[in-house]
Design a protein around this motif. Structure first.
Motif, mmCIF file in Angstrom:
data_model
loop_
_atom_site.group_PDB
_atom_site.id
_atom_site.type_symbol
_atom_site.label_atom_id
_atom_site.label_comp_id
_atom_site.label_asym_id
_atom_site.label_seq_id
_atom_site.Cartn_x
_atom_site.Cartn_y
_atom_site.Cartn_z
ATOM 1 N N SER A 79 -14.327 0.459 -54.420
ATOM 2 C CA SER A 79 -14.671 1.535 -53.501
ATOM 3 C C SER A 79 -13.881 1.313 -52.221
ATOM 4 C CB SER A 79 -16.175 1.542 -53.202
ATOM 5 O OG SER A 79 -16.533 0.412 -52.428
ATOM 6 N N GLU A 81 -14.159 2.465 -47.858
ATOM 7 C CA GLU A 81 -14.721 3.240 -46.762
ATOM 8 C C GLU A 81 -13.577 4.006 -46.120
ATOM 9 O OE1 GLU A 81 -17.088 2.807 -42.538
ATOM 10 O OE2 GLU A 81 -17.228 1.176 -43.988
ATOM 11 N N THR A 83 -12.003 6.324 -43.097
ATOM 12 C CA THR A 83 -12.057 6.700 -41.688
ATOM 13 C C THR A 83 -10.884 7.639 -41.452
ATOM 14 O OG1 THR A 83 -12.937 4.524 -41.093
ATOM 15 C CG2 THR A 83 -12.037 5.862 -39.310
ATOM 16 N N VAL A 116 -16.368 6.183 -49.489
ATOM 17 C CA VAL A 116 -17.597 6.185 -48.704
ATOM 18 C C VAL A 116 -17.249 6.537 -47.258
ATOM 19 C CG1 VAL A 116 -19.519 4.774 -47.863
ATOM 20 C CG2 VAL A 116 -18.617 4.395 -50.174
ATOM 21 N N VAL A 118 -19.010 6.860 -43.455
ATOM 22 C CA VAL A 118 -20.166 6.598 -42.595
ATOM 23 C C VAL A 118 -19.923 7.396 -41.321
ATOM 24 C CG1 VAL A 118 -21.502 4.847 -41.375
ATOM 25 C CG2 VAL A 118 -20.489 4.310 -43.613
ATOM 26 N N ARG A 146 -24.527 8.266 -44.502
ATOM 27 C CA ARG A 146 -23.530 7.801 -45.472
ATOM 28 C C ARG A 146 -23.292 8.930 -46.471
ATOM 29 N NH1 ARG A 146 -22.806 2.568 -49.217
ATOM 30 N NH2 ARG A 146 -21.902 3.658 -50.991
ATOM 31 N N ASP A 148 -20.891 9.784 -50.021
ATOM 32 C CA ASP A 148 -20.093 9.191 -51.096
ATOM 33 C C ASP A 148 -19.359 10.278 -51.866
ATOM 34 O OD1 ASP A 148 -21.274 6.811 -50.396
ATOM 35 O OD2 ASP A 148 -22.360 6.535 -52.265
#
Length: 164
Positions: A79, A81, A83, A116, A118, A146, A148
């Motif tokens: 996975s 994250e 940004t 993911v 956030v 969060r 996904d």
């Protein structure tokens, strides 16, 4: 993608612009205080972080203009994250959605299974961007949501057809 938009790897010379945008965002902005740009050097040196810059060819023959940044922090479970930042002067023009779409293709090339995001609770525009790009809300922690997005391999199978 407009013909004049291209992606390229993040460079140390991009750091001042990114730091300024971080100062205007809901993301931590401590990077702008670091005159030595150590944070940017860490981005470039860490093999678990992928950063790309979206730029145009320049207007009226001028130099290319950076439109956005995309960062994927890779995790061992396949996975990442995500940004993203869009030039504050260029928001609400499809750049954020384009960055989301590119992140999905980038994730496929890296053989990831999930992206993911956030997002700060007060960042309504980002929450709308990610849900509009196919991300599913997956809970909250104080002050953040969060989202996904599963990554399916492109072109490996026909879409599932469901008969009524």
């Amino acid at each position: 993608m407009p013909d004049s938009w291209t992606f390229r790897p993040f460079r140390l010379s991009d750091a001042p612009r990114l730091a300024a945008w971080l100062d205007e965002s809901t993301l931590p902005a401590s990077s702008a205080l670091d005159e030595e740009l150590e944070w940017a050097r860490r981005l470039l040196a860490d093999p678990r972080i992928e950063v790309e810059v979206l730029q145009n060819e320049g207007e009226a023959g001028g130099p290319p203009r950076v439109l956005g940044f995309l960062r994927l922090d890779l995790a061992p479970d396949r996975s990442a994250e995500i940004t993203l930042l869009v030039d504050p002067e260029r928001r609400r023009r499809g750049i954020g959605r384009f960055l989301c779409d590119h992140a999905l293709e980038f994730g496929r090339r890296l053989d990831l299974q999930r992206l993911v995001a956030v997002v700060a609770e007060e960042n309504t525009a980002a929450r709308e961007l990610f849900t509009g790009a196919g991300y599913d809300w997956n809970g909250s922690v104080p002050g953040h949501h969060r989202f996904d997005r599963l990554i399916h391999a492109s072109g490996t199978a026909d879409p599932l057809e469901i008969e009524p």
